[in-house]
Write a protein that holds these residues in place. Structure first.
Motif, short mmCIF file in Angstrom:
data_model
loop_
_atom_site.label_atom_id
_atom_site.label_comp_id
_atom_site.label_asym_id
_atom_site.label_seq_id
_atom_site.Cartn_x
_atom_site.Cartn_y
_atom_site.Cartn_z
N UNK A 1 -2.48 -4.12 -6.52
CA UNK A 1 -2.84 -4.06 -7.94
C UNK A 1 -4.07 -3.19 -8.23
N UNK A 2 -5.02 -3.18 -7.30
CA UNK A 2 -6.23 -2.39 -7.54
C UNK A 2 -5.95 -0.92 -7.70
N UNK B 1 -15.83 -7.84 -8.18
CA UNK B 1 -15.22 -7.12 -9.30
C UNK B 1 -14.49 -5.87 -8.82
N UNK B 2 -13.42 -5.53 -9.53
CA UNK B 2 -12.71 -4.28 -9.27
C UNK B 2 -13.52 -3.13 -9.84
N UNK C 1 0.87 -1.16 0.00
CA UNK C 1 0.00 0.00 0.00
C UNK C 1 0.91 1.21 0.00
N UNK C 2 0.41 2.38 -0.44
CA UNK C 2 1.27 3.56 -0.52
C UNK C 2 1.90 3.89 0.82
N UNK D 1 -12.05 -2.80 -4.12
CA UNK D 1 -10.95 -3.68 -4.52
C UNK D 1 -11.17 -5.06 -3.93
N UNK D 2 -11.47 -6.06 -4.79
CA UNK D 2 -11.66 -7.43 -4.28
C UNK D 2 -10.32 -8.04 -3.88
N UNK D 3 -10.34 -9.16 -3.16
CA UNK D 3 -9.09 -9.77 -2.69
C UNK D 3 -8.07 -10.02 -3.80
#
Length: 319
Positions: free
Chosen positions: A268-269, A213-214, A8-9, A287-289
């Motif tokens: 990735x999301x 879904x993303x 994560x950022x 954001x899904x898993x």
């Protein structure tokens, strides 16, 4: 963003400089030196063009007891102000061994420094109120620059001294908040609890369960340039698991986060949805898993492998 949230950022520069550019040195140990430029550099000669690796000619072992900042080359660009995002090349040498310890010129990539009064005093005078195009040199003790332990990864002991050369390449103004035209929120998005421009909570009442879904939607469309893959963006964010009562992380009560986007440094999301978003925008993400932490989740953050992550992200700058 919390260190525990892998990918994560994070509001830290790469590990080599992470303990350098935040205010974590000794208190009051790095008072600005009022000596002349020649005396401040202790006979060290720094030559070469700004934007190219400096050529450093040492004059024996560097012996300093406090920090001194010298403008080697004064640029004619914009003045850097508190809150700006600065692209800089950084060269660090060990004043005891007269050897290079670190250089961004080795990779050819500048560092992004959030200009702030919270910078370690060793770096603050080299950045704040300087002008773009300048080369600034700092001489300091390792303790003032890196803290009591020095920096073992750079080969700098706590009794060593350091020479730091900062080339100020570019500056980007960071917005205070989202700036653009409001858009209608989609039915899948939670409601926002806000205090002015700050997001303080997500309200999942009436929000349908995630569908795996993303998803992303623009709540405020900014008027700035679209974010490009590989750029460093500065954001405020608020992250919460679906139907949770509190966030697992957020920056609105702290400071904005800066990180490279589209290159695998974040979940990735984020990479898939934030490239192409205009600066000034506020977006909401589901954001899904599969696009977050996968089946293992992130136990330290309280995120299970089945959790969908919801984020609100304000894009404040890109460079």
């Amino acid at each position: 963003m919390s260190r525990r949230l892998r990918r994560l950022p994070v509001l830290l520069l790469p590990l080599l400089l992470g303990t350098t550019l935040v205010a974590c040195g000794s208190d009051g140990g790095s008072d600005k030196d009022d000596t002349s430029s020649s005396d401040a550099l202790h006979g060290i000669a720094i030559t070469g063009d700004v934007g190219k690796a400096p050529k450093v000619k040492w004059d024996g072992k560097l012996d300093v007891s406090k920090t001194a900042t010298t403008v080697v080359t004064k640029g004619d660009g914009d003045k850097i102000a508190d809150g700006d995002q600065v692209a800089a090349h950084i060269w660090i040498g060990n004043g005891t061994t007269q050897k290079q310890a670190y250089s961004t010129y080795d990779s050819g990539q500048t560092e992004t420094i959030p200009a702030s009064a919270d910078l370690n005093p060793v770096f603050k005078d080299a950045v704040l109120d300087q002008t773009v195009g300048s080369r600034v040199a700092v001489t300091a003790t390792a303790k003032d620059a890196f803290g009591d332990s020095g920096n073992a990864q750079m080969g700098i002991g706590n009794k060593d001294t350091v020479l730091i050369v900062v080339d100020l390449i570019d500056v980007t103004t960071v917005l205070k908040g989202p700036d653009g035209k409001k858009q209608s929120a989609p039915s899948w998005a939670p409601g926002l609890v806000t205090d002015g421009d700050k997001v303080t909570g997500l309200d999942f009442k009436g929000t349908p369960e995630p569908n795996g879904k993303l998803r992303s939607a623009t709540l405020i469309e900014g008027s700035g340039d679209a974010v490009k893959k590989g750029q460093t963006i500065t954001v405020n964010y608020f992250g919460q698991v679906y139907d949770a009562k509190k966030p697992f992380d957020e920056s609105y009560s702290k400071t904005p986060a800066s990180f490279a986007i589209g290159v695998g440094g974040v979940v990735p999301g984020w990479d898939k949805t934030l490239v192409g978003v205009k600066v000034g925008s506020r977006v909401v993400l589901a954001i899904p898993p599969a696009d977050g932490y996968g089946k293992k989740g992130n136990a330290q953050a309280g995120i299970k492998g089945t959790d969908t992550l919801y984020f609100v992200v304000d894009i404040l700058a890109a460079s």
